[in-house]
Motif scaffolding. Structure first.
Motif, short mmCIF file in Angstrom:
data_model
loop_
_atom_site.label_atom_id
_atom_site.label_comp_id
_atom_site.label_asym_id
_atom_site.label_seq_id
_atom_site.Cartn_x
_atom_site.Cartn_y
_atom_site.Cartn_z
N ASP A 58 0.84 -1.19 0.00
CA ASP A 58 0.00 0.00 0.00
C ASP A 58 0.88 1.25 0.00
O ASP A 58 1.76 1.39 0.85
N GLY A 59 0.66 2.13 -0.96
CA GLY A 59 1.41 3.38 -1.01
C GLY A 59 2.78 3.26 -1.65
O GLY A 59 3.49 4.26 -1.79
N GLU A 60 3.15 2.09 -2.06
CA GLU A 60 4.46 1.90 -2.65
C GLU A 60 4.47 2.33 -4.12
O GLU A 60 3.45 2.28 -4.80
N LEU A 61 5.65 2.77 -4.61
CA LEU A 61 5.79 3.04 -6.04
C LEU A 61 6.73 1.98 -6.60
O LEU A 61 7.92 1.96 -6.29
N LEU A 62 6.17 1.10 -7.42
CA LEU A 62 6.96 0.05 -8.06
C LEU A 62 7.23 0.45 -9.50
O LEU A 62 6.31 0.75 -10.25
N VAL A 63 8.50 0.48 -9.87
CA VAL A 63 8.85 0.78 -11.26
C VAL A 63 9.14 -0.52 -11.99
O VAL A 63 9.90 -1.35 -11.50
N MET A 64 8.48 -0.70 -13.14
CA MET A 64 8.80 -1.83 -13.98
C MET A 64 9.74 -1.33 -15.06
O MET A 64 9.38 -0.50 -15.89
N LEU A 65 10.98 -1.86 -15.03
CA LEU A 65 12.05 -1.35 -15.89
C LEU A 65 12.53 -2.46 -16.81
O LEU A 65 12.69 -3.60 -16.36
N GLY A 66 12.77 -2.11 -18.04
CA GLY A 66 13.31 -3.11 -18.95
C GLY A 66 13.40 -2.56 -20.35
O GLY A 66 12.86 -1.48 -20.64
N PRO A 67 14.09 -3.27 -21.23
CA PRO A 67 14.21 -2.80 -22.61
C PRO A 67 12.88 -2.98 -23.32
O PRO A 67 11.99 -3.67 -22.83
N SER A 68 12.72 -2.36 -24.50
CA SER A 68 11.45 -2.48 -25.20
C SER A 68 11.24 -3.94 -25.60
O SER A 68 12.19 -4.65 -25.91
N ILE A 83 12.22 -1.54 -7.62
CA ILE A 83 12.28 -1.69 -9.08
C ILE A 83 12.07 -3.16 -9.42
O ILE A 83 12.62 -4.03 -8.75
N MET A 84 11.25 -3.42 -10.46
CA MET A 84 11.20 -4.76 -11.03
C MET A 84 11.93 -4.68 -12.37
O MET A 84 11.48 -4.00 -13.28
N VAL A 85 13.07 -5.35 -12.46
CA VAL A 85 13.81 -5.34 -13.73
C VAL A 85 13.30 -6.50 -14.55
O VAL A 85 13.31 -7.64 -14.09
N MET A 86 12.78 -6.20 -15.74
CA MET A 86 12.17 -7.23 -16.56
C MET A 86 12.99 -7.51 -17.80
O MET A 86 13.61 -6.63 -18.37
N ASN A 87 12.97 -8.78 -18.20
CA ASN A 87 13.65 -9.17 -19.43
C ASN A 87 12.92 -10.35 -20.02
O ASN A 87 12.68 -11.34 -19.33
N ALA A 88 12.55 -10.24 -21.28
CA ALA A 88 11.93 -11.34 -22.03
C ALA A 88 10.79 -11.99 -21.26
O ALA A 88 10.71 -13.21 -21.15
N GLY A 89 9.90 -11.19 -20.68
CA GLY A 89 8.70 -11.72 -20.07
C GLY A 89 8.89 -12.24 -18.66
O GLY A 89 7.98 -12.84 -18.10
N LEU A 90 10.07 -12.04 -18.09
CA LEU A 90 10.32 -12.49 -16.72
C LEU A 90 10.81 -11.34 -15.86
O LEU A 90 11.42 -10.40 -16.37
N ALA A 91 10.56 -11.44 -14.54
CA ALA A 91 11.12 -10.46 -13.61
C ALA A 91 12.49 -10.98 -13.20
O ALA A 91 12.61 -11.99 -12.52
N GLU A 92 13.55 -10.30 -13.64
CA GLU A 92 14.89 -10.76 -13.31
C GLU A 92 15.19 -10.50 -11.84
O GLU A 92 15.90 -11.25 -11.20
#
Lengths: 351, 293, 283
Positions: free
Chosen positions: A28-38, A204-213
């Motif tokens: 609650d109240g958190e800011l989660l950034v989903m980061l990754g290449p296009s 931060i959630m670092v994403m790559n190829a459909g997965l959360a790294e």
């Protein structure tokens, strides 16, 4: 205010799986950034939370309620789009008021909320204008305003700053952070810009190829990247990644140089990928890393040095701005053992 | 051709399509199928019963020298209308395009005939070329031309061609002008620097770049001449004198509605349908080509 | 730029001048003839208007041309019929095309392509190629000599549907999504966003379709047999009769001028939309 639960979420387009099972709980109240290449699936994941994209597997919960089958309008979310998606034929006021009118709020209440948001975003003088008569930054703020007036449980941001020029982007980044902290609304924020991610995110959630790294605080993601991908994606200039042999508590570089690992690490002999951030390589006359300087980029505060080991392996080092280094120089460098990262060369995961 | 983002609703799209599809099925598709069906039938003298006669109606129509004459006449008429409507339009468009000022003003006046019905255009020309009271007919007579479209088939043909073309010039002019204004001026400047004179520039740069528009307009004008000129013929000559201006559409209408020979009229309709389909296909090839640019 | 147009465009001026004369002369002659007495027309003094105009127009508009040679109904009635026909056809085509394009573009449903092609195919089926059976259908439905018969069978429009479809495909996906997040359903989105955004397209189509409806000829000729149901264009050709010297050309030309005026005014008043409509509908 609400939590967001993403559980084993999958997305298939035809036979192509673009989200391959992602789990994450947003507080609650958190800011989660989903980061990754296009193409990594970050926007798709956000749109599944919004309800704009059907969920192929797993579930999404908002405020503890599973919303897989709930229409976007009934999820109590608000979204800021990359191109703002303002209604071109409506005034700024009407753009912000539209969703409230559809929900049947009383006129006075709508006017009150819109004026308050306009005040907060410094849009008050522009309420009668059409989007086409606004600057890019103003349009962006209208898109924010439209989200704010809804007083939603969750804000969803889909690359909201990528259409702005660099200066405005920095400015708006700060503004978004301030607003989000002040309002305390749970937020999911998609971006491909690591600076935006590092400065805005609680996690931060670092994403790559459909997965959360990796999911972690900016500091964690930077200091202990969970994989080669995260290590290479976060940080500029990027982390040096060198194939090494590990054994006897050291990593052996291709040219034979030995770097001491932290106490207790690297006992069994094996092959590995060694990661060293450029800023952790510092001149040391006795340092084990000997490289020939190819190119020097003087950036003012820093100097980025491109160099080459005897075997041809390329390394980057980030030295102080006043470092007197020139192309052709031989340079001896050392790195503290705790700044070395080891990854499995097969899986790419941190050892 | 569909959007990525759509709405989900089981019955609403059908409801939205219902009026259009209803009118289309009742007044377009069904009558067209009827035309095909009727083209295989022959009614008896009193219209009480009909027999299925396979391609007899087509055989009769195609073996009828009157019909084949109408085919040739329609070909002459279409080519004449297309030429008479395209050439002046191109000339005018080139000249207006050369004007640096007042393009919108000239355009406004020159497109006016588009608003005039083909039949009304026919009436205007009928009046001007009327042998006894027409202003132009008087000039022709004064110049020694023996002019009488009421008796002379060639005169009549010239009259309907002029009327049909006059109305269509404005349409062609608009498209030529749009095409010309879409040619980047820098191309012409480059050609001028390369040493091309005005005429050479027109021939080697402007005309080739205009060719898609020209091709499109040719098909549009042929379709216009084939079908939309019914009003001109009906108002000006009623196909006369002695069928000298009876084009295919007029004949199909006459045989069906006036002579009430449904089977033969239907066979003619189906033949015309094939012509339209062919012309439409040609027109869409033009669009394909344009997409490639 | 200037170097390509260095000479005074005398040639252009001459050609354009000739074009203007060619364009306006027939209409001018019609106008002067409508203001002259029949004797002057018979003499061929047509270049300048006369003084009979007011009387001639009053006669044909409200009494109808009742001379020894013809008995035409008052032109005001014919104008009214044409106006109804043009307005209903233009409005009807726009209305049913905009909703069917919306259905085809914004929904996915079984039979979508079939519906699209059914509409598309009407491009290849003008009245002219199905004269008798269409007449029979209208007669069978009891729609001869009615406004419904004059208009309804013509309001299907592949052209307008294609134009709207083309435009709808350019509406950004995010706008639809923003509307969904804002809580707008499909009809709400259509009324609040799609229709307002289509305003210029609707105006452009309206000009083209108004002219199309006003200028119909074969259709009213088939569908109406009563003189009071005629459109003005049909009315004119009926007045000409044998078309010889005995025709009352002043009355015919006055009617002609009245037939030209409404569509011409629409074109002049909506010049910009007209050009856009003409060019867009051919895409």
């Amino acid at each position: 205010m609400a939590t967001v639960g993403i559980r084993a979420v999958r997305k298939r387009f035809g036979g192509n799986e673009v989200i391959r099972g992602i789990d994450c709980d947003v507080a609650d109240g958190e800011l989660l950034v989903m980061l990754g290449p296009s193409g990594c699936g970050k926007s798709t994941l956000l749109r599944m939370v919004a309800g704009l994209e059907p969920i192929s597997g797993g579930e999404v919960a908002i405020g503890g309620r599973v919303v897989n089958a709930v229409e976007p309008k009934d999820r109590n979310i608000a979204m800021v789009f990359q191109n703002y998606a303002l209604y071109p034929h409506m005034s700024v006021f009407d753009n912000m008021a539209y969703g409230l009118r559809i929900r049947g709020l009383p006129k006075a209440e709508i006017a009150g909320r819109v004026r308050a948001a306009a005040e907060m975003l410094e849009l008050a003088p522009f309420l009668d204008r059409r989007p086409k008569d606004l600057s890019g930054g103003q349009r962006q703020r209208v898109a924010m305003g439209r989200a704010i007036v809804r007083e939603p449980d969750v804000f969803l941001f889909d690359e909201p700053l990528s259409n702005l020029d660099a200066k405005l982007r920095t400015q708006m980044r700060v503004e978004i952070k301030r607003l989000q902290t002040r309002m305390g609304v749970t937020s999911l924020y998609v971006t491909h810009d690591q600076v935006e991610a590092m400065t805005l995110a609680d996690r931060i959630m670092v994403m790559n190829a459909g997965l959360a790294e990796q999911v972690g605080t900016p500091a964690e993601v930077y200091a202990r990247p969970a994989s080669v991908f995260v290590a290479g994606f976060i940080g500029a200039p990027p982390m040096n990644l060198v194939p090494v042999q590990v054994g006897g508590g050291s990593a052996i570089l291709p040219d034979g140089a030995r770097l001491a690992l932290p106490a207790g690490a690297g006992q069994g002999a094996r092959a590995a990928t060694l990661g060293i951030r450029p800023e952790h390589l510092q001149p040391d006359p006795l340092g084990p890393v000997r490289m020939t300087v190819d190119l020097v980029e003087a950036l003012g505060a820093d100097t980025v040095v491109h160099g080459r080991l005897a075997g041809g392996t390329v390394l980057l080092a980030r030295l102080p701005g006043d470092a007197a280094v020139r192309a052709g120089d031989a340079l001896a460098l050392a790195a503290p053992p705790e700044a070395l990262h080891l990854f499995d060369p097969g899986t790419g995961r941190r050892i | 051709m569909r959007r990525k983002v759509i709405f989900r609703n089981r019955w609403l799209p059908y409801l939205l399509l219902a009026p259009q599809l209803g009118v289309t099925l009742v007044f377009f598709i069904w009558p067209s199928l009827q035309a095909v069906w009727q083209s295989f039938l022959r009614e008896d003298m009193f219209g009480l019963s009909s027999t299925f006669v396979w391609f007899d109606n087509y055989r009769v129509v195609l073996a009828d020298p009157g019909y084949m004459a109408a085919v040739r006449r329609t070909a002459v008429f279409s080519v004449a209308v297309a030429l008479a409507a395209l050439m002046p339009a191109l000339l005018l468009a080139v000249m207006v395009d050369r004007m640096l000022k007042g393009v919108a003003f000239w355009r406004t006046i020159l497109v006016l005939p588009y608003a005039i019905a083909p039949a009304v255009a026919g009436v205007l020309f009928l009046f001007m070329f009327n042998p006894s009271v027409g202003v132009v007919a008087r000039m022709l007579t004064a110049a020694g031309v023996d002019w009488n479209p009421r008796l002379d088939g060639t005169d009549a043909m010239i009259l309907v061609v002029l009327a049909a073309a006059w109305k269509q010039i404005s349409y062609n002019f608009l498209f030529f002008l749009a095409g010309l204004q879409a040619i980047p001026k820098s191309l012409l400047e480059a050609a001028a620097i390369d040493g091309a004179g005005g005429w050479t520039r027109f021939r080697t740069i402007v005309l080739p770049l205009l060719s898609p528009v020209t091709f499109f307009l040719v098909t549009v004008n042929v379709v216009y001449a084939f079908f939309d000129t019914f009003g001109v013929i009906h108002a000006v000559t009623q196909g006369g004198p002695a069928k000298a201006t009876e084009i295919l559409v007029y004949k199909a209408w006459y045989d069906g509605i006036i002579a009430t020979d449904f089977g033969r009229s239907a066979a003619q309709s189906v033949i015309l349908m094939i012509v339209v389909i062919a012309l439409t296909a040609v027109q869409f090839r033009y669009i394909d080509r344009r997409v490639q640019y | 730029m200037h170097s390509l147009h260095d000479r005074t465009p005398w040639l252009a001026l001459i050609v354009i001048g000739a074009g203007i004369v060619l364009t306006l002369f027939p209409v001018w002659i019609a106008f002067t003839a409508s203001t002259l007495p029949p004797q002057a027309i018979a003499r061929g003094d047509l270049l300048l208007p006369g003084a009979e105009g007011a009387a001639t127009y009053r006669t044909i508009l409200f009494e109808g041309a009742r001379t020894s040679r013809m008995a035409a109904p008052p032109v005001s009635g014919l104008l009214w019929n044409s106006l109804i026909m043009a307005l209903v056809i233009a409005a009807g085509k726009i209305a049913i095309s905009v909703i069917s394009a919306y259905a085809v573009v914004f929904f996915s449903f079984p039979g979508r392509m079939l519906a699209f092609w059914t509409i598309f195919i009407t491009l290849m089926l003008p009245v002219e190629v199905r004269i008798v059976p269409t007449y029979q259908v209208v007669a069978g439905l009891g729609m001869l000599n009615t406004y419904a018969g004059l208009t309804v069978p013509l309001i299907a429009s592949a052209t307008a549907t294609l134009l709207f479809r083309q435009f709808f495909l350019t509406i950004p996906d995010e706008l639809v999504e923003a509307a969904k997040v804002d809580g707008a359903g499909p009809m709400r989105f259509f009324l609040d966003t799609v229709l307002p955004l289509s305003r210029t397209n609707i105006a452009a189509l309206f000009v083209i379709l108004f002219i199309y409806g006003w200028n119909q000829y074969l259709w009213p000729l088939l569908i109406t047999t009563r003189a009071d149901m005629d459109t003005i264009v049909i009315g004119i050709t009926k007045m000409i009769g044998a078309g010889d010297a005995l025709t009352d050309w002043n009355l015919v030309m006055a009617t002609t001028v009245l037939a030209i005026l409404p569509p011409a005014l629409v074109v002049l008043a909506m010049q910009r939309q007209f050009v856009k409509g003409l060019v867009d509908t051919e895409k």
